[in-house]
Design a protein around this motif. Structure first.
Motif, PDB file in Angstrom:
ATOM      1  N   LEU A 196       0.830  -1.201   0.000  1.00  0.00           N
ATOM      2  CA  LEU A 196       0.000   0.000   0.000  1.00  0.00           C
ATOM      3  C   LEU A 196       0.864   1.250   0.000  1.00  0.00           C
ATOM      4  CD1 LEU A 196      -2.832   1.243   0.182  1.00  0.00           C
ATOM      5  CD2 LEU A 196      -2.654   1.085   2.678  1.00  0.00           C
ATOM      6  N   GLY A 197       1.948   1.230   0.779  1.00  0.00           N
ATOM      7  CA  GLY A 197       2.842   2.381   0.815  1.00  0.00           C
ATOM      8  C   GLY A 197       3.524   2.626  -0.520  1.00  0.00           C
ATOM      9  N   GLN A 198       3.972   1.561  -1.179  1.00  0.00           N
ATOM     10  CA  GLN A 198       4.634   1.730  -2.469  1.00  0.00           C
ATOM     11  C   GLN A 198       3.665   2.221  -3.535  1.00  0.00           C
ATOM     12  OE1 GLN A 198       6.212  -2.191  -2.939  1.00  0.00           O
ATOM     13  NE2 GLN A 198       8.167  -1.695  -1.991  1.00  0.00           N
ATOM     14  N   ALA A 199       2.395   1.810  -3.443  1.00  0.00           N
ATOM     15  CA  ALA A 199       1.416   2.222  -4.443  1.00  0.00           C
ATOM     16  C   ALA A 199       1.047   3.692  -4.322  1.00  0.00           C
ATOM     17  CB  ALA A 199       0.157   1.368  -4.323  1.00  0.00           C
ATOM     18  N   LEU A 200       1.088   4.247  -3.105  1.00  0.00           N
ATOM     19  CA  LEU A 200       0.619   5.614  -2.886  1.00  0.00           C
ATOM     20  C   LEU A 200       1.734   6.610  -2.595  1.00  0.00           C
ATOM     21  CD1 LEU A 200      -2.567   4.903  -0.736  1.00  0.00           C
ATOM     22  CD2 LEU A 200      -2.431   5.362  -3.179  1.00  0.00           C
ATOM     23  N   LEU A 201       2.838   6.165  -2.010  1.00  0.00           N
ATOM     24  CA  LEU A 201       3.861   7.105  -1.554  1.00  0.00           C
ATOM     25  C   LEU A 201       4.990   7.310  -2.549  1.00  0.00           C
ATOM     26  CD1 LEU A 201       4.173   6.001   2.190  1.00  0.00           C
ATOM     27  CD2 LEU A 201       2.832   7.880   1.235  1.00  0.00           C
ATOM     28  N   ASN A 203       7.066   8.239  -5.742  1.00  0.00           N
ATOM     29  CA  ASN A 203       6.933   9.118  -6.897  1.00  0.00           C
ATOM     30  C   ASN A 203       6.970   8.348  -8.204  1.00  0.00           C
ATOM     31  OD1 ASN A 203       6.776  11.360  -5.266  1.00  0.00           O
ATOM     32  ND2 ASN A 203       8.949  11.806  -5.389  1.00  0.00           N
ATOM     33  N   MET A 204       7.433   7.105  -8.177  1.00  0.00           N
ATOM     34  CA  MET A 204       7.513   6.280  -9.380  1.00  0.00           C
ATOM     35  C   MET A 204       6.394   5.245  -9.441  1.00  0.00           C
ATOM     36  SD  MET A 204       9.981   7.636 -10.882  1.00  0.00           S
ATOM     37  CE  MET A 204      10.075   6.486 -12.255  1.00  0.00           C
ATOM     38  N   SER A 205       5.422   5.333  -8.528  1.00  0.00           N
ATOM     39  CA  SER A 205       4.333   4.363  -8.544  1.00  0.00           C
ATOM     40  C   SER A 205       3.444   4.594  -9.761  1.00  0.00           C
ATOM     41  CB  SER A 205       3.503   4.476  -7.263  1.00  0.00           C
ATOM     42  OG  SER A 205       2.837   5.723  -7.210  1.00  0.00           O
ATOM     43  N   ALA A 206       2.707   3.553 -10.128  1.00  0.00           N
ATOM     44  CA  ALA A 206       1.851   3.649 -11.310  1.00  0.00           C
ATOM     45  C   ALA A 206       0.771   4.712 -11.132  1.00  0.00           C
ATOM     46  CB  ALA A 206       1.208   2.281 -11.595  1.00  0.00           C
ATOM     47  N   LEU A 207       0.210   4.796  -9.926  1.00  0.00           N
ATOM     48  CA  LEU A 207      -0.837   5.783  -9.677  1.00  0.00           C
ATOM     49  C   LEU A 207      -0.277   7.193  -9.759  1.00  0.00           C
ATOM     50  CD1 LEU A 207      -3.741   6.356  -8.903  1.00  0.00           C
ATOM     51  CD2 LEU A 207      -3.108   6.100  -6.501  1.00  0.00           C
ATOM     52  N   HIS A 208       0.909   7.394  -9.164  1.00  0.00           N
ATOM     53  CA  HIS A 208       1.526   8.718  -9.207  1.00  0.00           C
ATOM     54  C   HIS A 208       1.869   9.096 -10.645  1.00  0.00           C
ATOM     55  CE1 HIS A 208       4.331  11.997  -8.404  1.00  0.00           C
ATOM     56  NE2 HIS A 208       3.839  12.047  -7.190  1.00  0.00           N
ATOM     57  N   ARG A 209       2.404   8.141 -11.415  1.00  0.00           N
ATOM     58  CA  ARG A 209       2.726   8.439 -12.810  1.00  0.00           C
ATOM     59  C   ARG A 209       1.462   8.753 -13.599  1.00  0.00           C
ATOM     60  NH1 ARG A 209       6.129   3.864 -12.343  1.00  0.00           N
ATOM     61  NH2 ARG A 209       4.611   2.666 -13.559  1.00  0.00           N
ATOM     62  N   ARG A 210       0.376   8.047 -13.288  1.00  0.00           N
ATOM     63  CA  ARG A 210      -0.878   8.307 -13.995  1.00  0.00           C
ATOM     64  C   ARG A 210      -1.377   9.716 -13.717  1.00  0.00           C
ATOM     65  NH1 ARG A 210      -3.820   7.832 -18.383  1.00  0.00           N
ATOM     66  NH2 ARG A 210      -6.058   7.752 -17.994  1.00  0.00           N
ATOM     67  N   ILE A 211      -1.358  10.129 -12.437  1.00  0.00           N
ATOM     68  CA  ILE A 211      -1.808  11.472 -12.084  1.00  0.00           C
ATOM     69  C   ILE A 211      -0.906  12.518 -12.719  1.00  0.00           C
ATOM     70  CG2 ILE A 211      -2.147  13.065 -10.171  1.00  0.00           C
ATOM     71  CD1 ILE A 211      -2.965  10.706  -8.458  1.00  0.00           C
ATOM     72  N   SER A 212       0.413  12.302 -12.643  1.00  0.00           N
ATOM     73  CA  SER A 212       1.349  13.249 -13.248  1.00  0.00           C
ATOM     74  C   SER A 212       1.146  13.328 -14.753  1.00  0.00           C
ATOM     75  CB  SER A 212       2.789  12.842 -12.921  1.00  0.00           C
ATOM     76  OG  SER A 212       3.005  12.819 -11.529  1.00  0.00           O
ATOM     77  N   GLY A 213       0.889  12.155 -15.379  1.00  0.00           N
ATOM     78  CA  GLY A 213       0.636  12.166 -16.815  1.00  0.00           C
ATOM     79  C   GLY A 213      -0.622  12.939 -17.171  1.00  0.00           C
ATOM     80  N   LEU A 214      -1.677  12.791 -16.366  1.00  0.00           N
ATOM     81  CA  LEU A 214      -2.898  13.551 -16.616  1.00  0.00           C
ATOM     82  C   LEU A 214      -2.671  15.037 -16.436  1.00  0.00           C
ATOM     83  CD1 LEU A 214      -5.537  11.258 -14.837  1.00  0.00           C
ATOM     84  CD2 LEU A 214      -5.191  11.563 -17.298  1.00  0.00           C
ATOM     85  N   GLU A 215      -1.858  15.415 -15.430  1.00  0.00           N
ATOM     86  CA  GLU A 215      -1.548  16.830 -15.238  1.00  0.00           C
ATOM     87  C   GLU A 215      -0.760  17.382 -16.421  1.00  0.00           C
ATOM     88  OE1 GLU A 215       0.419  17.156 -11.464  1.00  0.00           O
ATOM     89  OE2 GLU A 215      -1.456  17.718 -10.503  1.00  0.00           O
ATOM     90  N   GLN A 216       0.197  16.600 -16.915  1.00  0.00           N
ATOM     91  CA  GLN A 216       0.960  17.053 -18.072  1.00  0.00           C
ATOM     92  C   GLN A 216       0.071  17.184 -19.304  1.00  0.00           C
ATOM     93  OE1 GLN A 216       4.217  14.345 -18.520  1.00  0.00           O
ATOM     94  NE2 GLN A 216       5.254  15.022 -16.648  1.00  0.00           N
TER      95      GLN A 216
END
Length: 425
Positions: A196-201, A203-216
């Motif tokens: 759970l920590g790796q998925a949310l915390l 910066n290289m997690s898939a969820l974080h990359r997805r959010i960053s990609g949507l922001e870009q």
């Protein structure tokens, strides 16, 4: 020995998790509330920045704990503190909200994993030390009961074993079973908690990359919309200026000639004949001006015969001798891509004729890997630049509006190359 050390390290990590989670929740919620309100009231407030940085501290601590349990239990290198994607905390940073989600979601997880770990250790140690704590005399009918606390209250395990050998055998069986399965239990609990920590915390997690990609994607879409509006406004201003300086003046002169002919129609036929001849010339000139402007808006040859023929026409009409270097185009690009490529070449050739003092130029076009590249190279003086106030800046806005980019390579002594790369799938 290695398994025992790993189990102890993982057990400490699991047992201390509820404390860090309980402390982290108010820090994250409070920091986000103070930081968000402070950012709304005053942009760049130091109080808001410190509050948002405090909100990220529990996530940093948990990320450090994950790295420590990995390195000490498995011999792998620790992850250390999390790298920051931004130098300062920002309420728009998705990492802050992912930290909040982790802090909320991890609470039930750590409660379950810590209780399971504590109970496994307690029952395992209690049954393993039963022979040392047992006060049952041989032949005593008292059943086996586990106690905890000074009042010797029942834990709720009463099996009714009356034989000392049976009680001892049962206790040892339970102890061996629990202690041998303890490494597996701690490993499963640690995997659930750290996953759970790796998925949310991270910066290289898939969820974080997805959010960053949507922001870009959002920022790119906004930039393209701004560029499209800017390019459209510049094109309208130039069209208005061209109409005012060209056809409008021709039409004014035409109206004056027709008015003069009407005024002298009965008295001076020769003057009327001369005025009508001038009106015919003015009409032809106005038509030529309008045809030139219509080619700048939507050249018919581009729509009818495609980009290669349209570029060939531009090369033939160019004042400076120009040659076309065109590769295979494959499937015809979208209309907006064709139009943008045409305007890039047309504007570049206009600049060559007006400013470069070149003797020859080359128009190039290539289509590969989903990118359409068009360029114009001349052997002129150079010095062209993508800067505010230059004509090429409006061209760059037009290219950026369709998701492409414009590059200008123009040293002081030349040559100059203007290249546009346009997405073409």
């Amino acid at each position: 020995m290695r398994i025992a050390r790993r189990t102890i390290v993982e057990s400490v990590y699991l047992v201390t998790a509820p404390l860090s989670a309980a402390v982290g929740l108010p820090l994250v919620v409070g920091g986000l509330c103070v930081g968000t309100v402070g950012s709304l009231l005053q942009s760049g407030s130091p109080v808001a920045a410190r509050a948002l940085a405090l909100a990220r501290w529990p996530g940093d601590l948990e990320w450090w704990r994950i790295g420590q349990v990995r390195s000490r239990a498995g011999g792998a290198r620790g992850t250390g503190w999390r790298p920051r994607s931004k130098e300062t905390a920002d309420a728009a940073d998705p990492g802050l909200w992912l930290d909040l989600a982790h802090t909320v979601l991890v609470l039930p997880v750590v409660l379950v994993t810590s209780v399971v770990t504590v109970l496994w250790w307690f029952v395992g140690v209690a049954t393993a030390t039963y022979p040392l704590r047992s006060q049952v005399t041989p032949g005593s009918p008292r059943p086996l009961t586990l106690y905890a606390g000074s009042d010797r209250s029942h834990i709720a395990l009463s099996l009714g074993l009356t034989s000392p050998a049976e009680r001892l055998a049962f206790a040892m069986t339970v102890a061996v079973l629990l202690l041998f399965t303890l490494p597996l239990v701690t490993r499963v609990c640690v995997a659930a908690q750290t996953g759970l920590g790796q998925a949310l915390l991270s910066n290289m997690s898939a969820l974080h990359r997805r959010i960053s990609g949507l922001e870009q994607d959002r920022d790119t879409a906004v930039a393209q919309a701004v560029a499209a509006v800017t390019a459209e406004a510049a094109a309208l201003r130039r069209l208005e200026r061209d109409i005012h300086d060209g056809p409008q003046q021709q039409l004014v002169r035409l109206a004056m000639e027709l008015g003069r002919a009407q005024h002298h129609f009965d008295r001076n036929p020769e003057l009327v004949r001369a005025a009508l001849a001038d009106a015919v010339v003015q009409t032809q000139q106005a038509l030529d001006e309008l045809r030139a402007l219509s080619r700048g808006i939507a050249p018919p040859i581009l729509a009818d015969r495609g980009l290669r023929e349209a570029l060939s026409t531009l090369a033939a009409r160019c004042v400076v001798p120009a040659e076309l270097d065109s590769g295979p185009l494959g499937r015809r690009p979208d209309a907006v891509v064709e139009t943008t490529a045409y305007f890039v070449v047309a504007e570049a050739l206009t600049n060559v004729a007006k400013h470069s003092h070149a003797r020859r130029c080359t128009i190039g076009m290539r289509h590969a890997e989903g990118i359409l590249r068009v360029w114009v190279t001349d052997d002129g003086a150079g010095g062209a630049a993508l800067a505010k106030g230059h004509g090429l800046q409006g061209l760059a806005d037009r290219v950026h509006a369709v998701g492409g980019r414009l590059q200008v390579d123009s040293p002081e002594d030349g040559p100059t190359t203007v290249t546009a790369e346009l997405p073409c799938r």
